[in-house]
Design a protein around this motif. Structure first.
Motif, PDB file in Angstrom:
ATOM      1  N   UNK A 162      -3.661  -4.873  21.110  1.00 55.75           N
ATOM      2  CA  UNK A 162      -5.172  -4.608  20.936  1.00 55.75           C
ATOM      3  C   UNK A 162      -4.900  -3.560  20.990  1.00 55.75           C
ATOM      4  N   UNK A 163      -5.074  -2.304  21.570  1.00 54.99           N
ATOM      5  CA  UNK A 163      -4.848  -1.070  20.997  1.00 54.99           C
ATOM      6  C   UNK A 163      -4.491  -0.211  19.677  1.00 54.99           C
ATOM      7  N   UNK A 164      -3.331  -0.485  19.443  1.00 55.11           N
ATOM      8  CA  UNK A 164      -2.896  -0.605  18.403  1.00 55.11           C
ATOM      9  C   UNK A 164      -3.688  -0.870  17.317  1.00 55.11           C
ATOM     10  N   UNK A 165      -3.607  -2.472  17.880  1.00 57.18           N
ATOM     11  CA  UNK A 165      -4.853  -2.921  16.206  1.00 57.18           C
ATOM     12  C   UNK A 165      -5.271  -1.838  15.525  1.00 57.18           C
ATOM     13  N   UNK A 166      -6.306  -1.737  17.314  1.00 60.08           N
ATOM     14  CA  UNK A 166      -7.408  -0.763  17.178  1.00 60.08           C
ATOM     15  C   UNK A 166      -7.505   0.397  16.137  1.00 60.08           C
ATOM     16  N   UNK A 167      -5.811   1.226  16.569  1.00 63.03           N
ATOM     17  CA  UNK A 167      -5.563   2.402  16.517  1.00 63.03           C
ATOM     18  C   UNK A 167      -5.377   1.888  14.455  1.00 63.03           C
ATOM     19  N   UNK A 168      -5.049   0.905  14.196  1.00 59.05           N
ATOM     20  CA  UNK A 168      -4.470   0.544  13.063  1.00 59.05           C
ATOM     21  C   UNK A 168      -5.625   0.050  11.872  1.00 59.05           C
ATOM     22  N   UNK A 169      -6.921  -0.350  12.439  1.00 60.23           N
ATOM     23  CA  UNK A 169      -8.120  -1.148  11.514  1.00 60.23           C
ATOM     24  C   UNK A 169      -8.988   0.507  11.457  1.00 60.23           C
ATOM     25  N   UNK A 170      -8.402   1.526  12.439  1.00 56.52           N
ATOM     26  CA  UNK A 170      -9.175   2.608  11.893  1.00 56.52           C
ATOM     27  C   UNK A 170      -8.424   3.278  10.726  1.00 56.52           C
ATOM     28  N   UNK A 171      -6.975   3.011  10.548  1.00 60.56           N
ATOM     29  CA  UNK A 171      -6.356   3.858   9.798  1.00 60.56           C
ATOM     30  C   UNK A 171      -6.259   3.100   8.019  1.00 60.56           C
ATOM     31  N   UNK A 172      -6.567   2.014   8.797  1.00 59.78           N
ATOM     32  CA  UNK A 172      -6.759   0.966   6.710  1.00 59.78           C
ATOM     33  C   UNK A 172      -8.612   1.398   6.593  1.00 59.78           C
ATOM     34  N   UNK A 173      -9.165   1.579   7.672  1.00 54.50           N
ATOM     35  CA  UNK A 173     -10.786   1.057   7.441  1.00 54.50           C
ATOM     36  C   UNK A 173     -11.161   2.643   6.837  1.00 54.50           C
ATOM     37  N   UNK A 174     -10.356   3.466   7.544  1.00 54.31           N
ATOM     38  CA  UNK A 174     -11.254   5.056   6.999  1.00 54.31           C
ATOM     39  C   UNK A 174     -10.828   5.169   5.821  1.00 54.31           C
TER      40      UNK A 174
ATOM     41  N   UNK B  34       0.940  -1.546  -0.106  1.00 56.64           N
ATOM     42  CA  UNK B  34       0.320  -0.170  -0.358  1.00 56.64           C
ATOM     43  C   UNK B  34       0.911   1.104   0.284  1.00 56.64           C
ATOM     44  N   UNK B  35       2.364   0.835   0.472  1.00 57.88           N
ATOM     45  CA  UNK B  35       3.639   2.440   0.396  1.00 57.88           C
ATOM     46  C   UNK B  35       3.607   2.189  -1.330  1.00 57.88           C
ATOM     47  N   UNK B  36       3.205   1.769  -1.718  1.00 54.82           N
ATOM     48  CA  UNK B  36       4.328   1.875  -2.791  1.00 54.82           C
ATOM     49  C   UNK B  36       3.261   2.339  -3.243  1.00 54.82           C
ATOM     50  N   UNK B  37       1.633   1.879  -3.549  1.00 58.83           N
ATOM     51  CA  UNK B  37       0.913   2.382  -4.590  1.00 58.83           C
ATOM     52  C   UNK B  37      -0.365   3.687  -3.732  1.00 58.83           C
TER      53      UNK B  37
ATOM     54  N   UNK C 156       0.455   3.005   6.815  1.00 60.29           N
ATOM     55  CA  UNK C 156       0.795   3.736   7.987  1.00 60.29           C
ATOM     56  C   UNK C 156      -0.216   2.232   9.061  1.00 60.29           C
ATOM     57  N   UNK C 157      -1.055   2.382   8.485  1.00 62.16           N
ATOM     58  CA  UNK C 157      -2.213   1.354   9.389  1.00 62.16           C
ATOM     59  C   UNK C 157      -1.953  -0.221   9.463  1.00 62.16           C
ATOM     60  N   UNK C 158      -1.376  -0.576   8.405  1.00 59.10           N
ATOM     61  CA  UNK C 158      -0.508  -2.181   8.427  1.00 59.10           C
ATOM     62  C   UNK C 158       0.762  -1.581   9.376  1.00 59.10           C
ATOM     63  N   UNK C 159       1.584  -1.106   9.244  1.00 58.07           N
ATOM     64  CA  UNK C 159       2.735  -0.456  10.146  1.00 58.07           C
ATOM     65  C   UNK C 159       2.388  -0.808  11.593  1.00 58.07           C
ATOM     66  N   UNK C 160       1.766   0.439  12.132  1.00 56.39           N
ATOM     67  CA  UNK C 160       0.732  -0.449  13.336  1.00 56.39           C
ATOM     68  C   UNK C 160       0.358  -1.227  13.557  1.00 56.39           C
ATOM     69  N   UNK C 161      -0.258  -2.260  12.708  1.00 54.64           N
ATOM     70  CA  UNK C 161      -0.778  -2.749  13.311  1.00 54.64           C
ATOM     71  C   UNK C 161       0.513  -4.260  13.468  1.00 54.64           C
ATOM     72  N   UNK C 162       1.433  -4.232  12.649  1.00 51.94           N
ATOM     73  CA  UNK C 162       2.051  -4.854  12.711  1.00 51.94           C
ATOM     74  C   UNK C 162       2.821  -4.475  14.614  1.00 51.94           C
TER      75      UNK C 162
END
Length: 170
Positions: free
Chosen positions: A95-107, A54-57, A64-70
């Motif tokens: 799980x706090x970072x998962x939540x942040x990541x899921x929001x970043x990926x889904x917005x 997604x960075x390349x795209x 950044x969301x996938x990096x946060x999930x990682x």
């Protein structure tokens, strides 16, 4: 066009989802920790590859969301060997970072609406669980209804990401 990275990321998401859920329901601590270690390693690989894709795209927020999930997944993995009770602090952070990541990926509107909604439901359930832990509730990673209610929504989100990676191009 599907790449090897897409296939590996899909396998990582599938292994992570399956082994993560399985680990939640087994009674044996060594088996649970083994399943969750496999789950975590698979998800770290998958999300690293997805971050690069997604960075390349040019989808910086999603990357950044996938990096946060990682980052969240590695925090969860760090607590694995300590056992359920001792892992709670790193679990709450993970799980706090998962939540942040899921929001970043889904917005962003990149993924289908149903995937984004499943991810947002999981995010809310994980935030509530993390807050309850921080405020002193005796929750473990296997506690029901929370945080366990978030896992099926997370795995549904993984299924959507896999579908996105493997569907034929139009």
């Amino acid at each position: 066009m599907r790449t090897t990275s897409d296939t590996v990321a899909s396998l990582g998401l599938a292994i992570g989802g399956a082994f993560g859920l399985a680990g939640t329901f087994v009674a044996s601590a060594p088996l649970r920790e083994t399943l969750w270690t496999i789950d975590g390693a698979a998800l770290v690989v998958a999300t690293a590859l997805l971050m690069m894709k997604y960075q390349r795209l040019g989808h910086d927020c999603i990357a950044a969301g996938f990096l946060t999930f990682l980052a969240g997944e590695t925090l969860l993995m760090a607590g694995n060997a300590a056992g359920l009770e001792a892992s709670v602090p790193s679990y709450a952070g993970g799980i706090s970072l998962w939540a942040a990541a899921l929001v970043m990926i889904s917005v962003p509107r990149t993924f289908a609406l149903w995937m984004r909604l499943a991810a947002l439901v999981a995010a809310v359930l994980f935030v509530v669980s993390a807050c309850m832990i921080i405020w002193g509730a005796p929750l473990l990673p296997t506690s029901a209804p929370l945080p366990a209610a978030g896992y099926p929504f997370l795995v549904l989100t993984f299924a959507g990401w896999i579908w996105t990676l493997l569907k034929p191009a139009r």
